[in-house]
Design a protein around this motif. Sequence first.
Motif, short mmCIF file in Angstrom:
data_model
loop_
_atom_site.label_atom_id
_atom_site.label_comp_id
_atom_site.label_asym_id
_atom_site.label_seq_id
_atom_site.Cartn_x
_atom_site.Cartn_y
_atom_site.Cartn_z
N TYR A 165 -47.37 -24.23 -26.11
CA TYR A 165 -48.56 -23.39 -25.98
C TYR A 165 -48.19 -21.92 -25.73
O TYR A 165 -48.97 -21.16 -25.20
CB TYR A 165 -49.45 -23.92 -24.85
CG TYR A 165 -50.12 -25.23 -25.20
CD1 TYR A 165 -51.35 -25.25 -25.85
CD2 TYR A 165 -49.50 -26.44 -24.92
CE1 TYR A 165 -51.97 -26.45 -26.18
CE2 TYR A 165 -50.10 -27.65 -25.26
CZ TYR A 165 -51.33 -27.65 -25.89
OH TYR A 165 -51.92 -28.84 -26.23
N ARG A 166 -46.97 -21.56 -26.11
CA ARG A 166 -46.46 -20.19 -25.98
C ARG A 166 -46.33 -19.75 -24.53
O ARG A 166 -46.37 -18.56 -24.23
CB ARG A 166 -47.35 -19.22 -26.77
CG ARG A 166 -47.41 -19.55 -28.26
CD ARG A 166 -48.23 -18.53 -29.03
NE ARG A 166 -48.24 -18.85 -30.46
CZ ARG A 166 -48.87 -18.14 -31.39
NH1 ARG A 166 -49.54 -17.05 -31.03
NH2 ARG A 166 -48.83 -18.49 -32.66
N GLN A 167 -46.15 -20.71 -23.64
CA GLN A 167 -45.98 -20.38 -22.23
C GLN A 167 -44.65 -19.71 -21.93
O GLN A 167 -44.46 -19.16 -20.84
CB GLN A 167 -46.15 -21.63 -21.36
CG GLN A 167 -45.14 -22.74 -21.60
CD GLN A 167 -45.62 -23.79 -22.57
OE1 GLN A 167 -46.25 -23.49 -23.59
NE2 GLN A 167 -45.33 -25.05 -22.27
N ALA A 181 -45.39 -20.39 -12.57
CA ALA A 181 -45.48 -21.26 -13.74
C ALA A 181 -46.30 -22.50 -13.43
O ALA A 181 -46.12 -23.12 -12.38
CB ALA A 181 -44.08 -21.66 -14.21
N GLY A 182 -47.19 -22.87 -14.36
CA GLY A 182 -48.00 -24.06 -14.21
C GLY A 182 -47.60 -25.13 -15.21
O GLY A 182 -46.48 -25.14 -15.72
N TYR A 183 -48.53 -26.00 -15.51
CA TYR A 183 -48.26 -27.08 -16.46
C TYR A 183 -47.91 -26.52 -17.83
O TYR A 183 -46.83 -26.79 -18.37
CB TYR A 183 -49.49 -27.99 -16.53
CG TYR A 183 -49.44 -29.08 -17.57
CD1 TYR A 183 -48.24 -29.70 -17.92
CD2 TYR A 183 -50.61 -29.51 -18.19
CE1 TYR A 183 -48.20 -30.71 -18.87
CE2 TYR A 183 -50.58 -30.53 -19.14
CZ TYR A 183 -49.38 -31.12 -19.48
OH TYR A 183 -49.35 -32.12 -20.42
N LEU A 184 -48.79 -25.68 -18.38
CA LEU A 184 -48.57 -25.13 -19.71
C LEU A 184 -48.91 -23.65 -19.78
O LEU A 184 -49.24 -23.12 -20.84
CB LEU A 184 -49.42 -25.90 -20.74
CG LEU A 184 -49.07 -27.38 -20.92
CD1 LEU A 184 -50.14 -28.08 -21.75
CD2 LEU A 184 -47.70 -27.55 -21.56
N VAL A 219 -49.65 -20.61 -9.01
CA VAL A 219 -50.17 -21.30 -10.18
C VAL A 219 -50.13 -22.81 -9.96
O VAL A 219 -49.09 -23.37 -9.60
CB VAL A 219 -49.36 -20.93 -11.44
CG1 VAL A 219 -49.79 -21.77 -12.62
CG2 VAL A 219 -49.52 -19.45 -11.76
N GLY A 220 -51.28 -23.46 -10.17
CA GLY A 220 -51.34 -24.91 -10.16
C GLY A 220 -51.23 -25.44 -11.57
O GLY A 220 -50.87 -24.70 -12.50
N SER A 221 -51.54 -26.69 -11.76
CA SER A 221 -51.42 -27.26 -13.10
C SER A 221 -52.30 -26.53 -14.11
O SER A 221 -51.86 -26.18 -15.20
CB SER A 221 -51.77 -28.75 -13.07
OG SER A 221 -50.77 -29.48 -12.41
N HIS A 222 -53.57 -26.30 -13.73
CA HIS A 222 -54.50 -25.66 -14.65
C HIS A 222 -55.33 -24.57 -13.98
O HIS A 222 -56.40 -24.22 -14.46
CB HIS A 222 -55.46 -26.71 -15.25
CG HIS A 222 -54.78 -27.80 -16.00
ND1 HIS A 222 -54.24 -27.62 -17.26
CD2 HIS A 222 -54.54 -29.10 -15.67
CE1 HIS A 222 -53.72 -28.77 -17.68
NE2 HIS A 222 -53.88 -29.67 -16.73
#
Length: 298
Positions: A165-167, A181-184, A219-222
């Motif tokens: 996802y271009r993270q 940094a999170g999930y994505l 940052v959490g997952s989302h």
Amino acid sequence: MEKGNLFSKIWAIPKDTIAAGRRHTVGLKSDGTVTAVGDNKYGQCDVSGWRDMVAVAAGNVHMATNTGNAHTVGLKSDGTVAAVGWNKYDQCDVSSWRDMVAVAAGWRRTVGLKSDGTVVAVGRNNEGQCNVSGWCDMVAVAVGDWHTIGLKLDGTVMAVGNNRYRQCNVSDWRGIVAVAAGYLHTVGLKSDGTAVAVGQNKVGQCDVSGWRGIVAIAVGSHHTIGLKSDGTVAAVGWNEYGQCNVSDWCDIVAVAAGCAHTIGLKSDGTVMAVGNNEYGQCDVSSWTNIQLPGGKEW
């Protein structure tokens, strides 16, 4: 660049004294001991015997039926590292680490920043998320589910791992002073108090372009959390469990974000929490004397 200046810069960075994982929360007390609440299936909360700690990190992972296993990492005042919890991928094998100045924990791996600005990593590396051996001149690291972020002394950023996802598209970032940094997704705090973000934005977790006066990010997952200079907090993204309901918080000096909960450290050393509390990960109202960031000479 003089290495002496690099060393001083790294050690000047405030240490993480609160951390939020998938289903647990960790706090560093002012006496160097550590407390934890929440899911303890793999012993990730077994930190009562830790002493002389200066920073903590908690492994996080996105919410899914096949996830939830986690670990906890502690940085000691002598630069060594301790870890407890899930260790299927050797993510807790840090006993040989020395000269560390910061630690970060993600899903299935642990990353450490050394005093010379280099980085080490242990754990699962199926997508190259541990390929950090060539990094240098780093002053901070952040770990998502599948990717790893490094902040360089010159304010630029590096990334390895999953980039679906271009993270990991951070090569053009400049003037960055903190990363998360999170999930994505990945978030950067700029020196002017604004924030930038890349990656998946399905629930608005990257909608930070309007933020101003930000001094810290988590940052959490989302979801994404921003601490403002006046001690209030901003939040964007997934809010199914109320993890973004922080608009009434004040006098906050540090923030942390787990999969679906958010933690705030107040200036008096107490802690607030919102979000998913299925495993008691938000039961922090009795905590006192949590170490304030930058409150000690290391």
